[in-house]
Design a protein around this motif. Structure first.
Motif, PDB file in Angstrom:
ATOM      1  N   LYS A  84       0.517  -0.979  -0.009  1.00 46.41           N
ATOM      2  CA  LYS A  84      -0.046   0.084   0.270  1.00 46.41           C
ATOM      3  C   LYS A  84       0.429   1.579   0.039  1.00 46.41           C
ATOM      4  CE  LYS A  84      -3.920  -1.851   2.413  1.00 46.41           C
ATOM      5  NZ  LYS A  84      -4.762  -2.405   3.713  1.00 46.41           N
ATOM      6  N   ALA A  85       1.488   1.120   0.566  1.00 45.06           N
ATOM      7  CA  ALA A  85       2.861   2.639   1.080  1.00 45.06           C
ATOM      8  C   ALA A  85       3.758   2.829   0.329  1.00 45.06           C
ATOM      9  CB  ALA A  85       2.433   2.946   2.721  1.00 45.06           C
ATOM     10  N   CYS A  90       5.316   3.571   4.404  1.00 49.24           N
ATOM     11  CA  CYS A  90       5.417   2.345   5.683  1.00 49.24           C
ATOM     12  C   CYS A  90       6.316   2.125   6.928  1.00 49.24           C
ATOM     13  CB  CYS A  90       5.925   0.713   4.701  1.00 49.24           C
ATOM     14  SG  CYS A  90       5.186  -1.153   6.201  1.00 49.24           S
ATOM     15  N   LEU A  91       7.309   2.296   6.906  1.00 48.00           N
ATOM     16  CA  LEU A  91       8.222   2.652   8.149  1.00 48.00           C
ATOM     17  C   LEU A  91       8.416   3.741   8.943  1.00 48.00           C
ATOM     18  CD1 LEU A  91      10.540   1.577   9.277  1.00 48.00           C
ATOM     19  CD2 LEU A  91      12.253   3.013   7.851  1.00 48.00           C
ATOM     20  N   ILE A  92       7.240   4.827   8.188  1.00 50.69           N
ATOM     21  CA  ILE A  92       7.422   6.114   8.201  1.00 50.69           C
ATOM     22  C   ILE A  92       6.292   6.159   9.730  1.00 50.69           C
ATOM     23  CG2 ILE A  92       6.526   8.655   8.468  1.00 50.69           C
ATOM     24  CD1 ILE A  92       8.246   8.880   5.719  1.00 50.69           C
ATOM     25  N   SER A  93       5.636   5.460   8.807  1.00 55.49           N
ATOM     26  CA  SER A  93       3.768   4.883   9.455  1.00 55.49           C
ATOM     27  C   SER A  93       3.875   4.342  10.666  1.00 55.49           C
ATOM     28  CB  SER A  93       2.775   4.480   8.072  1.00 55.49           C
ATOM     29  OG  SER A  93       2.352   4.572   7.735  1.00 55.49           O
ATOM     30  N   TYR A  94       4.657   3.441  10.752  1.00 58.71           N
ATOM     31  CA  TYR A  94       5.140   2.390  12.055  1.00 58.71           C
ATOM     32  C   TYR A  94       6.059   3.220  13.083  1.00 58.71           C
ATOM     33  CZ  TYR A  94       3.115  -2.012  10.973  1.00 58.71           C
ATOM     34  OH  TYR A  94       2.029  -3.246  10.315  1.00 58.71           O
ATOM     35  N   ALA A 236       9.810   4.697  -3.079  1.00 53.67           N
ATOM     36  CA  ALA A 236      10.243   4.895  -1.568  1.00 53.67           C
ATOM     37  C   ALA A 236       9.097   5.203  -1.151  1.00 53.67           C
ATOM     38  CB  ALA A 236      10.846   6.326  -1.142  1.00 53.67           C
ATOM     39  N   PHE A 237       7.972   5.475  -1.935  1.00 52.92           N
ATOM     40  CA  PHE A 237       6.597   6.144  -1.898  1.00 52.92           C
ATOM     41  C   PHE A 237       5.316   4.682  -2.779  1.00 52.92           C
ATOM     42  CE2 PHE A 237       8.402   9.185   0.778  1.00 52.92           C
ATOM     43  CZ  PHE A 237       7.534   8.865   1.652  1.00 52.92           C
ATOM     44  N   ASN A 238       4.475   4.219  -1.923  1.00 59.80           N
ATOM     45  CA  ASN A 238       3.789   3.811  -3.365  1.00 59.80           C
ATOM     46  C   ASN A 238       1.938   4.277  -3.445  1.00 59.80           C
ATOM     47  OD1 ASN A 238       5.406   1.409  -3.987  1.00 59.80           O
ATOM     48  ND2 ASN A 238       3.838   0.118  -2.743  1.00 59.80           N
ATOM     49  N   PHE A 252      -0.380   5.950   2.375  1.00 62.76           N
ATOM     50  CA  PHE A 252       0.636   6.058   4.128  1.00 62.76           C
ATOM     51  C   PHE A 252      -0.371   5.916   5.226  1.00 62.76           C
ATOM     52  CE2 PHE A 252       0.982   9.657   7.354  1.00 62.76           C
ATOM     53  CZ  PHE A 252       1.902   9.452   8.133  1.00 62.76           C
ATOM     54  N   TRP A 253      -1.258   6.822   5.219  1.00 58.68           N
ATOM     55  CA  TRP A 253      -2.627   6.699   6.351  1.00 58.68           C
ATOM     56  C   TRP A 253      -3.399   5.688   6.047  1.00 58.68           C
ATOM     57  CZ3 TRP A 253      -2.824  10.761   9.030  1.00 58.68           C
ATOM     58  CH2 TRP A 253      -4.334  10.701   9.898  1.00 58.68           C
ATOM     59  N   SER A 254      -3.140   4.444   5.448  1.00 59.46           N
ATOM     60  CA  SER A 254      -3.621   2.973   5.500  1.00 59.46           C
ATOM     61  C   SER A 254      -2.944   1.962   6.475  1.00 59.46           C
ATOM     62  CB  SER A 254      -3.839   2.584   4.183  1.00 59.46           C
ATOM     63  OG  SER A 254      -4.923   3.672   3.676  1.00 59.46           O
ATOM     64  N   VAL A 255      -2.167   2.583   5.875  1.00 55.14           N
ATOM     65  CA  VAL A 255      -0.721   1.303   6.851  1.00 55.14           C
ATOM     66  C   VAL A 255      -1.038   2.005   8.154  1.00 55.14           C
ATOM     67  CG1 VAL A 255       1.730   1.060   6.960  1.00 55.14           C
ATOM     68  CG2 VAL A 255       0.419   0.809   4.956  1.00 55.14           C
ATOM     69  N   MET A 256      -0.943   3.830   8.579  1.00 46.20           N
ATOM     70  CA  MET A 256      -1.011   3.594  10.166  1.00 46.20           C
ATOM     71  C   MET A 256      -2.366   3.588  10.889  1.00 46.20           C
ATOM     72  SD  MET A 256      -0.234   8.204  11.404  1.00 46.20           S
ATOM     73  CE  MET A 256      -1.801   8.769  11.392  1.00 46.20           C
ATOM     74  N   ILE A 257      -3.241   2.924  10.090  1.00 47.74           N
ATOM     75  CA  ILE A 257      -3.930   2.645  10.388  1.00 47.74           C
ATOM     76  C   ILE A 257      -3.989   1.217  10.750  1.00 47.74           C
ATOM     77  CG2 ILE A 257      -6.809   2.148  10.175  1.00 47.74           C
ATOM     78  CD1 ILE A 257      -7.442   4.313   8.817  1.00 47.74           C
TER      79      ILE A 257
END
Length: 543
Positions: A84-85, A90-94, A236-238, A252-257
């Protein structure tokens, strides 16, 4: 049998200067035992009045929380997050969600060391904010863990099918339901030891993968030196659902959730505080070790996954529930290591079994706390001579039988809806913990108790609590935002049914009882407080 008398739970009783020793110890029922009772009679009195026993050490609390956090969502869900991200998103989200978890843990730490009680989240919301909030949070959180028990049993069956596809999942559900329901009737010290060993296997596996990932990224695999190759190609970003910069933000927001759901369980250290030995020392240490341990394991693993697995690997889209869908296994295949899938699948099995163990434990203690606050039937306060809330364990474990719904297609749809409720239940608990801490600070100020008197004092308050509250509420409100991009009425209700249920629970309790918000000047800062009197009594062998 010791003689008991009512003990008025007010701050004045503790400031009178009377050295009450063991007699001034507040338990869940608000009673004290007169001096002269021996240890045996104290134990009998404890069993009669439904009290938990303090048998959990700091390491037990650590592994109960780690066991509840690191499950199939971590081992399998990181693959879809990468798709997704992209690696950077992905890493920033986590990392960002980890900072939200930090705010929750330090808020919990101040309250749980001062008033260590089982089912902390609903109890603190009831005491410091609003009884209706405590009712809604407690019941939603209990339901979340009860239904997750069913999920863990189903997942165990799917994982075993990796080795033997002909195995009937129903038989697996039945066997493990009996085993882990019975385990939760053992003395809590034995439960803590078992959970520690089950969780240790997961930690060892993750540490092993971190070492493996470093070696592969440095060139030990058949693809040569990787470094940050996959951060450059495919990128780096999808983009997710829509194109351009907006699509990258959506990813990014989907992965944060998704990351917020993966981190849920770390707060279980607060659930175990009511059964911790010397909580003034063990709880702060357990909170620090749990938070930093989980953060290191999650972020380091995610960082290495982004280095050794490209976000466009077709195997990441595998919707299997066994090891074949794990990015750890995909990384091993790409590196030319063939034995790892069976090992990872075995670890996945221990992960879901450990989670099942934690599910029943945490759910039963939340139910006990609700009963002690008069928000659940009083029968749930009943404990045996080992301090096990027998009826609460039975009620929580019974929900594990809902796993049989997954054996039919129509029942599976209902089961998935129930799981959506459990996913957001953790976020409501995180938000209420921050809000409860703000009420806790107001109560301390109104009653003239300086924060410096707390056994554990966190930094940057109340701003830390405000930060956690804001982002937890924001994630809750937006966790189903993708349905607005591609509208589907069924998906909308599946995403937001938990918030609807929360609103119904809160409003129903408020309309029925019509209790006002808690006045900080009269908030209960005494009942269940673990203070120097209890430490002295414990040292003397009275408690």
């Amino acid at each position: 049998m010791g003689v008991t008398e009512t003990w008025p739970a007010t701050p004045a009783d503790y400031s009178s200067g009377e050295d009450v020793g063991a007699a001034g110890i507040l338990r869940g029922g608000g009673e004290k035992t007169k001096m002269g009772d021996n240890v045996a009679s104290g134990d009998a009195h404890s069993a009669k009045n439904g009290e938990l026993q303090r048998q959990l050490s700091g390491r037990h609390l650590n592994f109960i929380a780690i066991g509840g956090t690191i499950g199939t969502g971590f081992f399998l869900g990181t693959g879809t997050a990468l798709v997704k991200a992209g690696p950077a998103g992905c890493l920033i989200s986590y990392i960002f969600v980890g900072s939200i978890l930090w705010s929750v843990m330090v808020c919990l730490g101040e309250m749980a060391t001062y008033i260590p009680t089982a089912g902390a989240f609903s109890a603190y919301a009831t005491r410091f904010v609003d009884p209706s909030l405590g009712f809604a949070v407690g019941w939603l959180y209990w339901f979340g863990w009860a239904i997750t028990y069913a999920l863990s049993l189903v997942a165990a069956g799917l994982i075993i099918q990796y080795w033997k596809p002909s195995v009937n999942i129903g038989i697996v559900i039945a066997v493990f339901w009996v085993v882990f329901t019975l385990v939760n009737y053992l003395p809590v010290g034995i439960y803590g030891e078992l959970e520690m060993w089950l969780s240790s296997l997961k930690v060892i596996t993750i540490v092993g993968f971190i070492i493996f990932g470093i070696c592969v990224a440095a060139g030990a695999g058949q693809e040569g030196v990787l470094g940050f190759k996959y951060w450059r190609d495919p990128g780096a970003f999808n983009e997710h659902l829509v194109t351009g910069g907006i699509g990258q933000f959506v990813g990014f927001w989907s992965v944060m959730i998704q990351a917020s759901v993966s981190y849920q369980g770390a707060e279980l250290v607060g659930v175990g505080a009511g059964e911790a030995r010397d909580p003034r020392k063990t709880v702060p240490q357990a909170i620090r070790v749990t938070y930093w341990g989980i953060m290191f394991l999650f972020v380091a693993t995610m960082w290495l996954i982004t280095m050794v697995v490209p976000s466009n690997d077709p195997n990441l889209l595998n919707d299997s529930s066994n090891a074949s869908a794990s990015p750890l296994v995909i990384a091993a295949h790409r590196a030319g290591v063939k034995v790892l899938p069976d090992i990872i699948n075995a670890v996945l099995l221990t992960a879901v079994l450990s989670a099942a163990n934690s599910n029943v434990y945490s759910g039963s203690r939340i139910l006990l706390a609700l009963a002690e606050d008069g928000q659940a039937p009083a029968i749930f306060k009943k404990t045996n001579r080992h301090g096990i809330p027998t009826v609460a364990v039975a009620a929580t474990a019974a929900f594990g039988l809902l796993g049989f719904l997954n054996l039919s297609s129509d029942g599976g749809k209902v089961f998935n809806w129930l799981l959506n409720i459990s996913g957001v239940a953790g976020l409501t608990t995180w938000a209420s913990t921050c809000l409860s801490h703000m009420g806790f600070l107001r109560a301390l100020k109104a009653q003239g108790i300086p924060r410096s008197d707390l056994p554990y004092v966190s930094q940057f308050q109340p701003y830390t609590a405000i930060y956690g509250l804001f982002f937890n509420v924001l994630i809750m409100l937006t966790q189903g935002f993708t349905v607005f991009i591609d509208w589907n009425t069924s998906d909308f209700f599946a995403a937001y049914i938990s918030l609807i249920l929360f609103a119904v629970l809160w409003a129903g309790h408020k309309l029925w009882h019509r209790q006002p918000r808690v006045n900080p000047a009269t908030a209960d800062l005494v009942r269940g407080r673990y203070d120097l009197h209890e430490e002295r009594a414990a040292a003397d062998g009275v408690v």
